[in-house]
Scaffold this motif. Structure first.
Motif, mmCIF file in Angstrom:
data_model
loop_
_atom_site.group_PDB
_atom_site.id
_atom_site.type_symbol
_atom_site.label_atom_id
_atom_site.label_comp_id
_atom_site.label_asym_id
_atom_site.label_seq_id
_atom_site.Cartn_x
_atom_site.Cartn_y
_atom_site.Cartn_z
ATOM 1 N N MET A 286 5.628 9.248 12.272
ATOM 2 C CA MET A 286 4.823 10.279 12.912
ATOM 3 C C MET A 286 4.339 9.785 14.280
ATOM 4 N N GLU A 287 4.540 10.602 15.292
ATOM 5 C CA GLU A 287 4.099 10.258 16.641
ATOM 6 C C GLU A 287 3.000 11.214 17.074
ATOM 7 N N LYS A 288 1.831 10.659 17.445
ATOM 8 C CA LYS A 288 0.730 11.486 17.934
ATOM 9 C C LYS A 288 0.962 11.818 19.401
ATOM 10 N N LYS A 289 0.740 13.096 19.747
ATOM 11 C CA LYS A 289 0.999 13.540 21.118
ATOM 12 C C LYS A 289 -0.287 14.058 21.768
ATOM 13 N N THR B 161 1.613 16.462 16.932
ATOM 14 C CA THR B 161 2.498 15.375 16.509
ATOM 15 C C THR B 161 3.939 15.796 16.801
ATOM 16 N N ASP B 162 4.869 14.923 16.433
ATOM 17 C CA ASP B 162 6.282 15.257 16.637
ATOM 18 C C ASP B 162 6.790 16.262 15.609
ATOM 19 N N LYS B 163 5.911 16.701 14.683
ATOM 20 C CA LYS B 163 6.246 17.749 13.728
ATOM 21 C C LYS B 163 5.413 18.985 14.049
ATOM 22 N N ALA B 164 6.063 20.114 14.194
ATOM 23 C CA ALA B 164 5.379 21.330 14.628
ATOM 24 C C ALA B 164 4.300 21.796 13.648
#
Length: 239
Positions: free
Chosen positions: A1-4, A18-21
């Motif tokens: 998981m990447e925090k954006k 995150t990298d998940k919508a």
């Protein structure tokens, strides 16, 4: 998981993409507000303690059949949760008379209600989150009558589960507020947090307040009260 990037910052939390919508990161802050943000401050470990307390309560509720947005605790002040569209209504549950209800109705604080009282507030900061009824909610497009029926049933079940949990902690669940949201497939789930920020919690023996009223009313020992709730909660969920 990447925090954006940060999507939203509220009075007590920040929300990050995150990298998940369909997943976001919630970061709990040490900031504290009261009286519709007219009073502001902060106290040590607030974010850490509310994150830890909410995690334990969400896990407990999920085990008992309550759908929630919670996925996992990521660290001291962060959670991974499902992305939901928050329904702009606060579901307020009152088992005892306290706070604004006591003032509004001229009733002595601390009286146990013979019935569970459900209040509905319209989430609108600029209006001070006014108390509304079901017909107002439908008029405003916040929820349909069928959705309100589902929301009240879910809130009532949460109340009964929380009463049982806090009873094991020798704590009176005076009142609390929750927020509900809709997942991408339209399912209504518990969102936001459940913590001493959102509940009134009184020790059964001493009636000492162990919640945000200590901040609201300048009672002192705010961090210590939250720590006390966390310590008792750990023992209750593990017993």
């Amino acid at each position: 998981m990447e925090k954006k990037e940060m999507l939203y910052e509220g009075k007590a939390k920040q929300v990050f993409a995150t990298d998940k919508a369909d997943e976001v990161v919630v970061r709990y802050k040490d900031d504290a507000t009261a009286f519709n943000a007219q009073k502001r401050g902060s106290f040590a470990r607030k974010g850490e303690l509310n994150n830890a307390i909410s995690t334990l309560i969400f896990e407990y509720l999920a085990k008992n059949g309550i759908p929630t947005h919670f996925i996992e605790k990521l660290g001291d002040i962060e959670q991974l949760v499902k992305k939901v569209d928050i329904i702009p209504l606060e579901m307020v549950v009152r088992n005892y008379v306290a706070g604004s209800m006591a003032q509004r109705l001229g009733v002595e604080e601390g009286l146990k209600s013979p019935v569970t009282i459900f209040d509905l507030c319209y989430k609108k900061d600029e209006l001070g989150d006014p108390l509304i009824n079901d017909h107002h909610a439908v008029f405003l497009g916040a929820a349909s009558y069928d959705e309100l029926k589902e929301m009240y049933a879910l809130t009532d079940k949460i109340n009964q589960l929380l009463i049982a949990l806090f009873d094991k902690m020798n704590i009176i669940l005076v009142d609390f507020k929750i927020e509900l949201g809709k997942t991408s497939d339209g399912k209504i789930v518990l969102a936001d947090e459940i913590s001493p920020d959102t509940c009134r919690l009184w020790d059964k023996d001493t009636m000492k307040k162990l919640d945000k009223d200590r901040f609201r009313r300048d009672l002192g020992e705010v961090t210590e009260a939250y720590e006390e709730i966390y310590d008792r909660l750990q023992k209750a969920v593990n017993s």
